[in-house]
Design an enzyme around this catalytic site. Structure first.
Site, PDB file in Angstrom:
ATOM      1  N   LYS A   1      -8.197  37.259  11.389  1.00 56.30           N
ATOM      2  CA  LYS A   1      -7.441  36.191  12.517  1.00 56.30           C
ATOM      3  C   LYS A   1      -6.084  36.395  12.315  1.00 56.30           C
ATOM      4  O   LYS A   1      -5.477  36.796  11.518  1.00 56.30           O
ATOM      5  CB  LYS A   1      -8.314  34.453  11.909  1.00 56.30           C
ATOM      6  CG  LYS A   1      -7.882  34.435  10.704  1.00 56.30           C
ATOM      7  CD  LYS A   1      -6.779  33.878  10.254  1.00 56.30           C
ATOM      8  CE  LYS A   1      -6.269  33.375   8.703  1.00 56.30           C
ATOM      9  NZ  LYS A   1      -4.820  32.782   8.550  1.00 56.30           N
TER      10      LYS A   1
ATOM     11  N   VAL B   1      -5.874  43.397   2.621  1.00 57.33           N
ATOM     12  CA  VAL B   1      -6.252  42.435   1.696  1.00 57.33           C
ATOM     13  C   VAL B   1      -5.026  41.524   1.135  1.00 57.33           C
ATOM     14  O   VAL B   1      -4.038  42.050   0.923  1.00 57.33           O
ATOM     15  CB  VAL B   1      -6.830  43.173   0.023  1.00 57.33           C
ATOM     16  CG1 VAL B   1      -6.997  42.397  -0.964  1.00 57.33           C
ATOM     17  CG2 VAL B   1      -7.932  44.005   0.657  1.00 57.33           C
TER      18      VAL B   1
ATOM     19  N   GLY C   1      -3.289  39.482   2.833  1.00 58.18           N
ATOM     20  CA  GLY C   1      -2.257  39.991   4.140  1.00 58.18           C
ATOM     21  C   GLY C   1      -2.352  38.803   4.878  1.00 58.18           C
ATOM     22  O   GLY C   1      -1.545  38.860   5.858  1.00 58.18           O
ATOM     23  N   GLY C   2      -3.079  37.440   4.798  1.00 56.77           N
ATOM     24  CA  GLY C   2      -2.952  36.462   5.486  1.00 56.77           C
ATOM     25  C   GLY C   2      -3.689  36.574   6.735  1.00 56.77           C
ATOM     26  O   GLY C   2      -3.232  35.695   7.792  1.00 56.77           O
TER      27      GLY C   2
ATOM     28  N   GLY D   1     -10.821  37.980   3.277  1.00 63.11           N
ATOM     29  CA  GLY D   1     -11.910  37.515   2.102  1.00 63.11           C
ATOM     30  C   GLY D   1     -12.840  36.416   2.907  1.00 63.11           C
ATOM     31  O   GLY D   1     -13.848  36.169   2.782  1.00 63.11           O
TER      32      GLY D   1
ATOM     33  N   ALA E   1     -13.588  36.287   6.222  1.00 62.97           N
ATOM     34  CA  ALA E   1     -14.293  36.967   7.070  1.00 62.97           C
ATOM     35  C   ALA E   1     -15.521  37.532   6.183  1.00 62.97           C
ATOM     36  O   ALA E   1     -16.949  37.680   6.650  1.00 62.97           O
ATOM     37  CB  ALA E   1     -13.587  38.177   7.719  1.00 62.97           C
TER      38      ALA E   1
ATOM     39  N   ASP F   1     -10.515  28.848   5.841  1.00 56.09           N
ATOM     40  CA  ASP F   1     -10.780  29.893   6.880  1.00 56.09           C
ATOM     41  C   ASP F   1     -12.218  30.155   7.065  1.00 56.09           C
ATOM     42  O   ASP F   1     -12.576  30.986   8.087  1.00 56.09           O
ATOM     43  CB  ASP F   1      -9.882  31.036   6.795  1.00 56.09           C
ATOM     44  CG  ASP F   1      -8.210  30.574   6.947  1.00 56.09           C
ATOM     45  OD1 ASP F   1      -7.926  29.595   7.156  1.00 56.09           O
ATOM     46  OD2 ASP F   1      -7.490  31.477   6.239  1.00 56.09           O
TER      47      ASP F   1
END
Length: 303
Positions: free
Chosen positions: A17, A104, A106-107, A111, A113, A145
């Site tokens: 995202k 990884v 990375g904003g 994880g 997902a 998230d």
């Protein structure tokens, strides 16, 4: 037992995202912040293959640097599988084979997902029959998230970001994503924001109408004017090298650039696919990894 539960294995794909808008409110006593964000799921995916097993096990491979990705019970996807089993009374286990494309730390919610894909995959594999709303509710217990990773598309998130309302987004938005090998700690970025604010009173966050109008119009130039991330300034203070990437991308044709979530991935909005391909090439010539993606795309689903 259902036919689905008799399958030897299932594969689920879940997207990363981009927060096209992120406003951060004050810090609560539990350590979390009130958020108002506009999520867009983009075409950079995590694949999770779930197969029947007596216990809960995991393997992780991928096209990105996997440093720091746990391959034990602390992995969020394995936690998701265990949570679903506990909530539904399923007595068996599962082996999860995760194949990662999302950067990884990375904003971009890689994880989350993984966890969303694990929930959808195990629900199908075990025949537990939960609907999307129930899986989103379970996902909210794992991370803010995760519910959006189940939902996908474009959505407005409030609370911790896990209270979701779908948002209309016309057409397709094109992005060039520039990941970074050195991941960032989300708690550290939030701490930097809190430190900079000090004792100042922080208003309740909200997603401005301009963001909703830009998404609804499908106009990339209009959306470029509305991009915003409260975490961008603290991320740039922690990682000044990211500013050079932002400035380069905008100089090389992006409509606008934004730090994705808590960083360090940079997302550049472009007008169309051709502009994205050109910017991807220019960033690569400058020595940066870059990949064209588009959104919105579906959330976690069987493939």
């Amino acid at each position: 037992m259902s036919l689905v539960a008799d399958l030897p294995g299932v594969r689920v794909r879940a997207p990363g995202k981009i927060n096209v808008f992120l406003a951060v409110g004050g810090r609560h006593d539990d350590g979390y912040h009130e958020l108002a964000t506009a999520f867009q799921a983009v075409s950079l995916y995590e694949d999770v293959y779930a197969t029947h097993a007596d216990d809960f096990t995991i393997t992780v491979t991928g096209t990105v640097d996997l440093t720091g990705v746990p391959q034990d019970d602390s992995n969020l996807a394995l936690k998701a599988a265990r949570l679903l089993a506990a909530e539904t009374g399923y007595r068996g286990g599962v082996h999860l084979d995760i194949r990662k494309e999302v950067p990884v730390a990375g904003g971009m919610g890689g994880g989350s997902a993984d966890a969303a894909a694990a929930l959808v995959a195990c629900d199908a594999l075990w025949g537990t029959g939960l609907g999307s709303a129930q899986l989103q509710a379970l996902g909210a217990r794992l991370g803010a998230d995760v519910p959006f990773s189940v939902m996908g598309g474009t959505a407005i998130g409030t609370g911790r970001g896990d209270a979701l309302n779908p948002a209309l987004a016309r057409g397709r938005f094109h992005w060039v994503v520039v990941p970074n090998a050195d991941g960032m700690s989300t708690p550290r970025t939030y701490a930097e924001l809190d430190e900079a604010r000090g004792d100042a009173e922080v208003p309740d966050p909200a997603v401005p109408v301009e963001v909703l109008q830009a998404l609804r119009s499908g106009d990339a130039r209009q959306l470029a004017e509305a991009l915003h991330n409260d975490l961008q300034a603290p991320a740039l203070r922690l990682r000044p090298d990211l500013r050079e990437i932002l400035e380069l991308g905008e100089a090389q044709g992006a409509l606008a650039g934004i730090v994705s979530g808590s960083g360090p991935t940079i997302a550049f909005l472009v007008e169309n696919r051709a502009d994205g391909t050109a910017l991807e090439s220019r960033m690569a010539m400058a020595g940066y990894d870059a990949v064209c993606v588009y959104g919105p795309v579906h959330g976690a689903r069987l493939v």
